[in-house]
Design a protein around this motif. Structure first.
Motif, PDB file in Angstrom:
ATOM      1  N   LEU A 274       0.827  -1.198   0.000  1.00 33.97           N
ATOM      2  CA  LEU A 274       0.000   0.000   0.000  1.00 33.97           C
ATOM      3  C   LEU A 274       0.862   1.249   0.000  1.00 33.97           C
ATOM      4  CD1 LEU A 274      -3.095  -0.398   2.301  1.00 33.97           C
ATOM      5  CD2 LEU A 274      -2.963  -0.005  -0.137  1.00 33.97           C
TER       6      LEU A 274
ATOM      7  N   ALA B 226       1.090   4.092  -2.689  1.00 28.46           N
ATOM      8  CA  ALA B 226       0.880   5.505  -2.370  1.00 28.46           C
ATOM      9  C   ALA B 226       2.088   6.293  -2.838  1.00 28.46           C
ATOM     10  CB  ALA B 226       0.665   5.666  -0.865  1.00 28.46           C
TER      11      ALA B 226
ATOM     12  N   CYS C  93       2.109   6.678  -6.503  1.00 25.28           N
ATOM     13  CA  CYS C  93       1.129   7.683  -6.909  1.00 25.28           C
ATOM     14  C   CYS C  93       1.700   9.082  -6.761  1.00 25.28           C
ATOM     15  CB  CYS C  93      -0.125   7.580  -6.057  1.00 25.28           C
ATOM     16  SG  CYS C  93      -1.293   6.474  -6.771  1.00 25.28           S
TER      17      CYS C  93
ATOM     18  N   LYS D 101     -16.233  17.999  -8.699  1.00 23.94           N
ATOM     19  CA  LYS D 101     -15.168  18.116  -9.677  1.00 23.94           C
ATOM     20  C   LYS D 101     -14.669  19.560  -9.853  1.00 23.94           C
ATOM     21  CE  LYS D 101     -13.794  16.074 -14.050  1.00 23.94           C
ATOM     22  NZ  LYS D 101     -14.290  15.405 -15.252  1.00 23.94           N
TER      23      LYS D 101
ATOM     24  N   PHE E 270     -11.954  18.500  -3.801  1.00 21.59           N
ATOM     25  CA  PHE E 270     -12.589  17.654  -2.788  1.00 21.59           C
ATOM     26  C   PHE E 270     -12.942  18.403  -1.503  1.00 21.59           C
ATOM     27  CE2 PHE E 270     -12.288  14.733   0.854  1.00 21.59           C
ATOM     28  CZ  PHE E 270     -13.207  13.783   0.480  1.00 21.59           C
TER      29      PHE E 270
ATOM     30  N   THR F  27     -16.917  18.811   0.256  1.00 27.67           N
ATOM     31  CA  THR F  27     -17.099  17.777   1.265  1.00 27.67           C
ATOM     32  C   THR F  27     -17.387  18.391   2.629  1.00 27.67           C
ATOM     33  OG1 THR F  27     -15.558  16.394   0.058  1.00 27.67           O
ATOM     34  CG2 THR F  27     -16.076  15.722   2.296  1.00 27.67           C
TER      35      THR F  27
ATOM     36  N   SER G  83     -21.006  17.571   4.224  1.00 25.09           N
ATOM     37  CA  SER G  83     -21.087  16.755   5.433  1.00 25.09           C
ATOM     38  C   SER G  83     -21.501  17.614   6.620  1.00 25.09           C
ATOM     39  CB  SER G  83     -19.778  16.001   5.699  1.00 25.09           C
ATOM     40  OG  SER G  83     -18.695  16.882   5.659  1.00 25.09           O
TER      41      SER G  83
ATOM     42  N   THR H 268     -17.586  18.887  12.448  1.00 23.01           N
ATOM     43  CA  THR H 268     -17.703  17.591  11.776  1.00 23.01           C
ATOM     44  C   THR H 268     -17.356  17.728  10.297  1.00 23.01           C
ATOM     45  OG1 THR H 268     -19.503  17.016  13.259  1.00 23.01           O
ATOM     46  CG2 THR H 268     -19.262  15.672  11.302  1.00 23.01           C
TER      47      THR H 268
ATOM     48  N   LEU I 235     -14.230  15.811   8.820  1.00 28.91           N
ATOM     49  CA  LEU I 235     -14.449  14.744   7.849  1.00 28.91           C
ATOM     50  C   LEU I 235     -13.745  15.068   6.539  1.00 28.91           C
ATOM     51  CD1 LEU I 235     -18.166  13.666   8.275  1.00 28.91           C
ATOM     52  CD2 LEU I 235     -16.135  12.260   8.553  1.00 28.91           C
TER      53      LEU I 235
ATOM     54  N   LEU J 242     -10.945  12.509   5.641  1.00 32.20           N
ATOM     55  CA  LEU J 242     -11.174  11.605   4.518  1.00 32.20           C
ATOM     56  C   LEU J 242     -10.189  11.882   3.392  1.00 32.20           C
ATOM     57  CD1 LEU J 242     -15.070  11.432   4.316  1.00 32.20           C
ATOM     58  CD2 LEU J 242     -13.495   9.673   5.088  1.00 32.20           C
TER      59      LEU J 242
ATOM     60  N   PHE K 145      -7.971   9.004   1.894  1.00 34.34           N
ATOM     61  CA  PHE K 145      -8.085   8.566   0.506  1.00 34.34           C
ATOM     62  C   PHE K 145      -6.808   8.829  -0.272  1.00 34.34           C
ATOM     63  CE2 PHE K 145     -12.876   9.254   0.790  1.00 34.34           C
ATOM     64  CZ  PHE K 145     -13.072   7.919   1.010  1.00 34.34           C
TER      65      PHE K 145
ATOM     66  N   TYR L  18      -3.581   9.726   0.755  1.00 37.22           N
ATOM     67  CA  TYR L  18      -2.243   9.269   1.131  1.00 37.22           C
ATOM     68  C   TYR L  18      -2.222   7.824   1.597  1.00 37.22           C
ATOM     69  CZ  TYR L  18      -1.359  14.102   0.385  1.00 37.22           C
ATOM     70  OH  TYR L  18      -1.274  15.321  -0.218  1.00 37.22           O
ATOM     71  N   ALA L  19      -3.254   7.384   2.349  1.00 40.48           N
ATOM     72  CA  ALA L  19      -3.220   5.991   2.794  1.00 40.48           C
ATOM     73  C   ALA L  19      -3.665   5.067   1.666  1.00 40.48           C
ATOM     74  CB  ALA L  19      -4.111   5.809   4.019  1.00 40.48           C
ATOM     75  N   LEU L  20      -4.650   5.487   0.869  1.00 37.62           N
ATOM     76  CA  LEU L  20      -5.210   4.578  -0.117  1.00 37.62           C
ATOM     77  C   LEU L  20      -4.826   4.927  -1.546  1.00 37.62           C
ATOM     78  CD1 LEU L  20      -8.724   4.304   1.522  1.00 37.62           C
ATOM     79  CD2 LEU L  20      -6.781   2.796   1.798  1.00 37.62           C
ATOM     80  N   GLY L  21      -4.215   6.090  -1.733  1.00 38.66           N
ATOM     81  CA  GLY L  21      -3.664   6.396  -3.053  1.00 38.66           C
ATOM     82  C   GLY L  21      -4.680   6.732  -4.132  1.00 38.66           C
ATOM     83  N   LEU L  22      -5.862   7.252  -3.746  1.00 37.34           N
ATOM     84  CA  LEU L  22      -6.809   7.691  -4.778  1.00 37.34           C
ATOM     85  C   LEU L  22      -6.363   9.039  -5.338  1.00 37.34           C
ATOM     86  CD1 LEU L  22     -10.417   7.006  -3.477  1.00 37.34           C
ATOM     87  CD2 LEU L  22      -8.970   5.644  -4.945  1.00 37.34           C
TER      88      LEU L  22
ATOM     89  N   PHE M  21      -8.249   1.226  -5.654  1.00 38.52           N
ATOM     90  CA  PHE M  21      -6.918   0.873  -5.150  1.00 38.52           C
ATOM     91  C   PHE M  21      -6.186  -0.015  -6.131  1.00 38.52           C
ATOM     92  CE2 PHE M  21      -9.119   0.439  -0.790  1.00 38.52           C
ATOM     93  CZ  PHE M  21      -9.412   1.778  -0.799  1.00 38.52           C
TER      94      PHE M  21
ATOM     95  N   PRO N  63     -22.722  11.397   7.884  1.00 40.31           N
ATOM     96  CA  PRO N  63     -22.094  12.203   6.825  1.00 40.31           C
ATOM     97  C   PRO N  63     -20.834  11.522   6.291  1.00 40.31           C
ATOM     98  CG  PRO N  63     -22.593  13.563   8.739  1.00 40.31           C
ATOM     99  CD  PRO N  63     -22.880  12.151   9.133  1.00 40.31           C
TER     100      PRO N  63
ATOM    101  N   MET O  80     -20.138  10.545   2.371  1.00 41.01           N
ATOM    102  CA  MET O  80     -19.026  11.080   1.586  1.00 41.01           C
ATOM    103  C   MET O  80     -18.210   9.933   0.979  1.00 41.01           C
ATOM    104  SD  MET O  80     -19.571  14.208   1.811  1.00 41.01           S
ATOM    105  CE  MET O  80     -21.247  14.277   2.356  1.00 41.01           C
TER     106      MET O  80
ATOM    107  N   TYR P 216     -17.909   8.056  -7.483  1.00 40.69           N
ATOM    108  CA  TYR P 216     -17.310   9.042  -8.377  1.00 40.69           C
ATOM    109  C   TYR P 216     -15.975   8.545  -8.932  1.00 40.69           C
ATOM    110  CZ  TYR P 216     -15.685  13.446 -10.242  1.00 40.69           C
ATOM    111  OH  TYR P 216     -15.243  14.413 -11.082  1.00 40.69           O
TER     112      TYR P 216
ATOM    113  N   TYR Q  16     -21.319  12.707 -13.224  1.00 44.22           N
ATOM    114  CA  TYR Q  16     -22.322  13.372 -12.405  1.00 44.22           C
ATOM    115  C   TYR Q  16     -23.622  12.597 -12.422  1.00 44.22           C
ATOM    116  CZ  TYR Q  16     -19.363  17.487 -12.943  1.00 44.22           C
ATOM    117  OH  TYR Q  16     -18.319  18.339 -12.942  1.00 44.22           O
TER     118      TYR Q  16
END
Lengths: 321, 145, 501
Positions: A3, A7, A10, B87, B91, B95, B99, B116, B120, B124, B128, B130-134, C55, C395, C399, C406, C412
């Protein structure tokens, strides 16, 4: 660990992308995992690895309309983008021939070439009464309702057309009477044939390898010019049996129409280099492809012939007017 | 009563569905079933079920008051807005806003909702990106440039 | 024994460090998903699917992650049942009956440990059952032609509508909604657009992930807005965690019996974990000598439903993997995962992708041990999670859903469609229309029609072909009985409200 590596990769990639905003792009007109995706990913990677291009190629997936969305995108919006290649296969040609891309035609892009192909086959269950392709075709000629073919593509698709082409060579012309069911992929088509629900299966050789090895099926004919080198050398071609039909599922690329000849030649050279590389040879073996090298004008001529034949057949079927 | 209205509505939809199904263009190949039959079949069964629901309804559920429906409407507007701004604006900001609004609609405390939303959106994003690489974009280029 | 060598291969796949890491991560996420009220297993798995793609996980990795989440959710559901008297997810409903009273008597820790062990017994039993039963079922692969598949899909809808719902009219209507939605898009046979109303967005049909996330996850937000998150009952304190050896020994046979009942309920297409835990609890109560103590904190009343729901969760994987027909709502979501991964579940899976299937089974064994550790000695960590308030959780979940969908489609239109499904889901849930048949309809609609059409091509339009084999006739009969029988039995056999899993 992986992972973090991902990362990290990326991050590096995004930094890299900022540095060179004009990195070339390969569009796979489908979701990740399919044949087009494979074509884009492996060809792009090998192109860069062997130094045929100097920058890494970014792969984008653009699924929709069986490739039509990407085709329209290229024709309408990227018509002169010299840094763009798009994955294509027999399915692209079939759909273009059948007018399935909303009226767009094959001359709205330039086809670069194909460097590998999955040979077409016609297969029966091991206990089938048919021992050769001519046996099978004779049975259809005698009574079209006695034989149902199963294939992995929809009715009117390439697997269906293979059968019709073979029948056409055997002077059977009432092709609308031929019974064909399109199922979810070649494996399903084989199960239906082994189970006796359909009498023959039409597909690509990569789809039948497992069943051939286990002895559940017999391949009546492979639809190539010459026998496939290697372990399947004992399978006769249709040509040997007097049915002159060649139908392979080629894997290749096209580029936008209005790019300079210079750019076109640059890409076709790069593709030819990939085609003769050891890395591609390995990738082909891993994915059940046979060598099929037609790049540049050679390919364009071949493609015109294929498209013309599909159009004729499709007109007879009523798929197109 | 709710069931009767629901049944009537679905019945009408089913009718419309059957009508549109009869307009489906048939294919070209010899296919005994064709493109229309199955959709018409499904529509007809749906119509029968709708009629059965109208004839034999269950008890009405406890519907919330007008205020709650307004809250739900607010949430829908917030979510639609979120869908359209994700878009173009990047983000983080959409967000946080979306939220925050939803959080506020659930518990009606302004400050916690703001916190909150901010928490969030940043949390998130870090997760997304850095940990999960999206490949998320924090702020869009239109905003910065 | 062929099974063991295959299983050994499976462990070779599952024990690679990366797979192991995914399994542990999946177990942790799953237990969280199960424990948090308002985030059921279907939700949890549904919103994670798009992310798993982003991922770049390959097929076997994605399956390892998702099935670990699935098993984890079945374990986690009991935590809030016992401590808050709120089921963390539907199948944990029965656990509240004796779990909460036990906790009120100051035995919360004992109840958690006991139910954790029961979950382990149930899930292990089911995994062994899956291992033995699935290959046998897979061997009948070649007996299934178009007519048989058509009847099988019908059976799934009928048992789902008949057994897992209180109102056949509404369940059947829901199934039709799903089937109707599945028809939108290009016709598989003619390649012409159907019911797309000339919209390009609809040409490729409606993505089932969009529908699933909308119906399950987004609708939850509206439900919570209505209740203002006021669902917190009075929680009980968790004491020191010790192992209640006496209770475990005494209820051991109850666990085994419940596992058998649960597994069978799970294997039935369309029934699922909620029914499994319900049947396990009721049958344990009915054979028990001390019936009166059930409902007042009887340890066996905690052990039985937990073993039952975990066994059913494993059982539900059997029809999903071998026949491509999900046994429950969550397995329907897992089926969506397989289809998105380009894996066609069904008999062929065991022949073509043996590595995948046995890797999956091995993962389930590993996940079970990981879950036992997470849910017994480390359960305190998850108990802390219960204090995450709804106004942060909901929430957050929304998200994540948006980002997931997305990042998958980048459109959209899909996001708006998802919100639409969320609104629809809210109203359907209010008037007690089950949403699982909708998902099943969207997932299976295309296949059902395709098989009908193929059958008619083969037979040349002869309708009797649909009933031409013993298997097909058997399936038609089972479907008929599955749909009709509960109407007559329901007087004697009151089902728990609103089984959605």
């Amino acid at each position: 660990m992986k992972l973090f590596k991902q990362a990290g990769a990326c991050l590096l990639l995004s930094v890299g992308l900022l540095g060179q905003a004009t990195s070339a792009e390969c569009i796979a007109p489908a979701n990740p995992g399919g044949g087009w995706d494979f074509t884009c990913r492996s060809i792009s990677k090998i192109m860069h690895d062997i130094g045929a291009v100097d920058k890494p190629i970014q792969v984008t997936n653009m699924a929709g309309g069986g490739g039509g969305l990407a085709y329209g995108h290229v024709v309408n919006e990227r018509g002169s983008d010299e840094e763009l290649i798009i994955a294509a296969s027999s399915a692209t040609a079939t759909r273009l021939a059948q007018n399935a891309y909303a009226g767009m035609t094959a001359d709205q892009v330039r086809f670069l070439g194909a460097i590998g192909a999955d040979p077409g086959v016609i297969v029966v269950g091991k206990d089938s009464p048919f021992n050769s392709l001519t046996d099978l075709l004779d049975a259809v000629k005698a009574d079209p309702s006695s034989v149902t073919f199963a294939g992995g593509s929809a009715a009117g698709g390439f697997d269906h057309l293979k059968v019709l082409m073979a029948l056409g060579r055997a002077d059977f012309t009432d092709i609308a009477k031929v019974k064909y069911i399109g199922v979810d992929g070649g494996a399903d088509a084989i199960t239906q044939t082994i189970g006796g629900f359909t009498q023959a299966m039409t597909g690509d050789i990569s789809e039948v390898v497992g069943f051939l090895k286990s002895g559940d099926v017999r391949v009546l004919a492979v639809l190539t010019d010459e026998r496939i080198p290697g372990e399947f050398n004992d399978i006769p071609t249709a040509k040997e049996q007097g049915i002159d039909v060649v139908a392979v599922n080629w894997r290749g690329l096209y580029v936008p129409k209005d790019i300079s000849d210079e750019a076109y030649n640059k890409w076709s050279d790069a593709l030819a280099k990939v085609g003769s590389s050891d890395e591609w040879a390995e990738a082909m073996v891993a994915n059940g492809l046979a060598p099929f090298n037609k790049v540049g004008d050679d390919f364009a001529g071949y493609l015109d012939g294929v498209i013309a034949e599909i159009q004729t057949l499709s007109k007879e079927l009523g798929v197109i007017k | 009563m709710s069931d009767r209205i629901f049944g009537a509505l679905t019945g009408l939809v089913a009718l419309a569905y059957i009508v549109s199904a009869t307009q489906i263009q048939e294919g070209f190949l010899p296919d005994p079933v064709g493109s229309k039959l199955f959709p018409i079949l499904v529509g007809s069964i749906a119509l029968l079920c709708s009629i059965a629901i109208v004839i034999k309804p269950d008890e009405s559920p406890d519907w919330p008051g007008v205020g709650t429906f307004l809250s739900i409407l607010c949430a829908i507007v917030a979510l639609v807005g979120y869908a359209y701004t994700l878009k173009p604006l990047g983000f983080l900001i959409p967000t946080a806003v979306a939220s925050g609004i939803i959080s506020f609609l659930i518990q009606r405390r302004f400050l916690t909702a703001v916190l909150t939303g901010l928490g969030l959106s940043v949390g998130l994003f870090v997760l997304f990106k850095y940990a999960l690489g999206l490949g998320l974009v924090a702020f869009s280029k239109n905003l910065i440039g | 024994m062929e099974v063991f060598s295959l299983l050994a291969d499976g462990f070779a796949v599952a024990l690679t460090p990366y797979s192991l890491m995914l399994a542990v991560a999946g177990c942790i996420i799953g237990t969280m998903v199960g424990a948090l009220p308002g985030l059921g297993p279907s939700n949890g798995v549904a919103i994670l699917i798009p992310l798993a793609f982003s991922f770049g996980l390959d097929a076997s990795q994605a399956l390892v992650l998702m099935t670990s989440v699935y098993y984890g959710a079945m374990y986690g559901g009991r935590i809030s049942s016992i401590l808050l008297n709120i089921p963390g997810d539907e199948p944990a409903l029965m656990t509240t009956l004796d779990g909460y009273p036990m906790a009120k008597q100051g035995r919360a820790a004992d109840a958690l440990v006991l139910s954790g062990v029961a979950s382990f017994v149930g899930a292990t039993f089911a995994t062994i059952g899956l291992m033995l039963l699935a290959p046998i079922l897979a061997r009948i692969a070649f007996l299934f032609g178009p007519a048989e598949y058509f009847a099988l899909y019908l059976l799934a809808f009928c048992t789902l509508g008949g057994m897992a719902s209180n109102n056949q009219r509404k369940a059947a209507l829901a199934a039709c909604m799903g089937l109707g939605i599945a028809m939108i898009g290009l016709d598989n046979n003619s390649g012409l657009p159907r019911l797309t109303f000339d919209s390009l967005h609809l040409m490729d049909g409606i993505d089932f992930l969009v529908a699933i996330v909308g119906l399950f996850a987004v609708s939850e937000v509206f439900i919570f807005i209505e209740s203002h998150g006021k669902n917190s009952a009075i929680g009980v304190k968790l004491g020191k965690i010790t192992i209640p050896v006496k209770d475990i020994v005494r209820s051991f046979f109850a666990m085994i019996r419940a596992s058998v009942v649960g597994f069978v309920a799970g294997v039935l297409p369309g029934a699922g974990a909620s029914l499994g835990s319900f049947l396990a609890y009721m049958s344990e109560k009915s054979i028990s000598k001390d019936k009166d103590t059930f409902g007042t904190g009887n340890p066996r009343g905690v052990a039985a439903p937990e073993a039952g729901n975990n066994a059913a969760a494993g059982g539900a994987l059997v029809p999903m993997l071998t026949l491509g027909v999900p046994g429950s709502g969550t397995t329907a979501v897992l089926l969506a995962l397989l289809m998105t991964l380009n894996i066609t579940p069904g008999p062929l899976l065991f022949i073509e992708r043996a590595d995948l299937v046995w890797g999956l089974i091995a993962t389930l064994f590993i996940a079970n041990f990981v879950l036992l550790i997470l849910n017994v000695p480390l359960v305190r960590i998850f108990v802390k999670l219960l204090s995450v308030p709804a106004w942060v959780l909901l929430p957050g979940v929304t998200m994540v859903s948006f980002v997931g969908i997305y990042s998958l489609s980048g459109s959209y239109f899909d996001l708006l469609l998802m919100i639409g499904f969320g609104v629809l889901g809210y109203f359907l849930r209010k008037i007690d229309v089950p949403t699982v048949p909708i998902i099943l309809g969207i997932l299976l609609g295309g296949h059902m029609e395709d098989n009908l059409r193929r059958a008619m091509v083969i037979s040349g339009g002869e309708w009797t072909y649909l009933f031409s084999s013993p298997i097909a006739i058997g399936l038609w009969l089972a479907a008929f009985v599955g749909f009709i029988a509960p109407m007559f039995v329901s007087k004697f056999f009151k089902k728990p409200q609103a089984i959605t899993d």
